[in-house]
Enzyme design. Structure first.
Site: not given
Length: 410
Positions: A17, A111-112
């Site tokens: 993350d 973003d993960e």
């Protein structure tokens, strides 16, 4: 019970993350902004915060807050216009870098990412070592910080990654997952929203540890397969597997916000044509065509919308725009418009020709040329003349952005 930290796990899942991804990129690219409060909005005209740095969050600034209110809380707040292509570039670099750890990577969002480490865990020295190597790899390829959670299932790994942000590293052994989650509110788990939380509270389940007090069948009857998963999630046994392939799209669409209460027909048509061209270009990029399109205008009384049929399968922005224009001429009475949306419904891959339909070779050649120029020099370098008047607001990166497949769009 003593747990051997180096013994192989039945399943080992990690969640990477990125910490305040967009804001962190802005701080990295602007040396003077390092460790200062930064808020990212959609361009210079954007008034709503997309994300903000931890330094800004310390003042009470948060995602979704208006910039004006944020500046009252934090007078020194730095306003950073979003740069979606830069974020996409770094996200691609990060996701490709993670493949050096394991080939089994699910890009969950821009973003993960989930990593299935089950098959390769014996190559490393336990979960903590893998978490450290993941963080180091992300730093090597991007210069950015991330938080990593490692556990035996996707939900617990995601919970672990959120536990010690920013720049955190948390490992929850599968055998300890149920005990670690037990005191946590069920709504702390990804996928359990407030509505599901209220349903569970009605049956006395507010904490994860209380889930075992009700039968799985109660949730299955109400939520189907998701109910079964929720029951297991709360006990650290989420059965969900990682998805490595981008599924075929059910829709391909684009929308844009207008100046509030726009009444000028020409402006509305410019926005619709912009979206029609974006949808068409995206379909051509991934070899899709559609016959039916959702066209909508958001007014103060809700959405004015239709499903328009082209009569043929198409990936031509001109054809889609003609549907938009006909919709505006027939349905719109001049009321204020806040947003436009154009979406291809049930797109099909490959050329879809009717038996007696003759392909428009000239239009195909024009579109191919336009795509080549725009790919090299930037979106809408070549475009219909009307779009010279299009909005200067930048594109927004899609939440479900993927570095490969049909979701790679901005």
């Amino acid at each position: 019970m003593t747990i051997d930290a180096l013994s192989p796990w039945p399943r080992m899942i990690a969640l990477v993350d990125m910490d305040c991804f967009f804001a962190q990129v802005e701080q990295m690219d602007n040396a003077d902004w390092f460790k200062k409060p930064v808020a990212v909005t959609n361009g210079l005209q954007g008034t709503t915060i997309i994300t903000c740095s931890y330094e800004a969050r310390a003042f009470g600034v948060h995602t979704g807050m208006r910039l004006k209110q944020a500046r009252q809380l934090c007078p020194g707040l730095i306003h950073a216009p979003s740069r979606p292509y830069r974020y996409a570039e770094l996200s691609t670099r990060i996701m490709e870098g993670l493949i050096d750890i394991t080939p089994d990577v699910e890009v969950f969002s821009v973003d993960e990412a989930f990593l299935d480490l089950t098959r390769c865990q014996t190559l490393y020295k336990g979960a903590m070592n893998i978490a450290y190597l993941i963080k180091r790899r992300v730093w090597q390829v991007s210069g950015l910080r991330c938080s990593v959670g490692v556990s035996g299932d996707k939900t617990t790994a995601k919970f672990a990654a959120k536990k010690e942000k920013p720049d955190g590293m948390t490992v929850i052994h599968p055998e300890e997952a149920a005990d670690v989650l037990a005191p946590e509110p069920v709504t702390a788990l990804s996928g359990i929203n407030k509505g599901i939380g209220r349903f569970l509270a009605h049956y006395g389940v507010e904490r994860c540890g209380e889930m075992k007090n009700i039968p799985m069948s109660l949730l299955s009857k109400r939520f189907g397969h998701l109910g079964r998963r929720i029951w297991l999630m709360a006990q650290g046994q989420d059965p969900e597997r990682l998805t490595f392939n981008v599924k075929a799209p059910k829709t391909i669409g684009h929308g844009k916000v207008l100046p509030p209460g726009t009444h000028q027909k020409n402006t509305v048509l410019i926005y619709l044509q912009h979206m029609a061209e974006k949808v068409a270009a995206r379909m051509r990029c991934f070899h899709y065509q559609a016959e039916c399109f959702f066209i909508g205008l958001k007014t103060e009384r809700g959405w004015l919308k239709t499903k328009a049929h082209a009569g043929i399968y198409t990936d031509d922005g001109h054809v889609i725009y003609q549907l938009c224009k006909a919709f505006v001429d027939f349905y719109w009475a001049g009321q204020g418009v806040w947003q436009v949306q154009v979406t291809a419904l049930s797109p099909q891959q490959g050329k879809q020709l009717d038996l007696f339909e003759q392909p428009d070779i000239q239009r195909e050649h024009i579109n191919q040329t336009v795509d080549k120029v725009n790919y090299r020099y930037g979106e809408l370098t070549l475009a219909p003349a009307r779009l010279l008047q299009k909005s200067t607001m930048p594109n927004v990166i899609a939440p479900a952005w993927k570095p490969k497949g049909h979701r790679k769009t901005i």
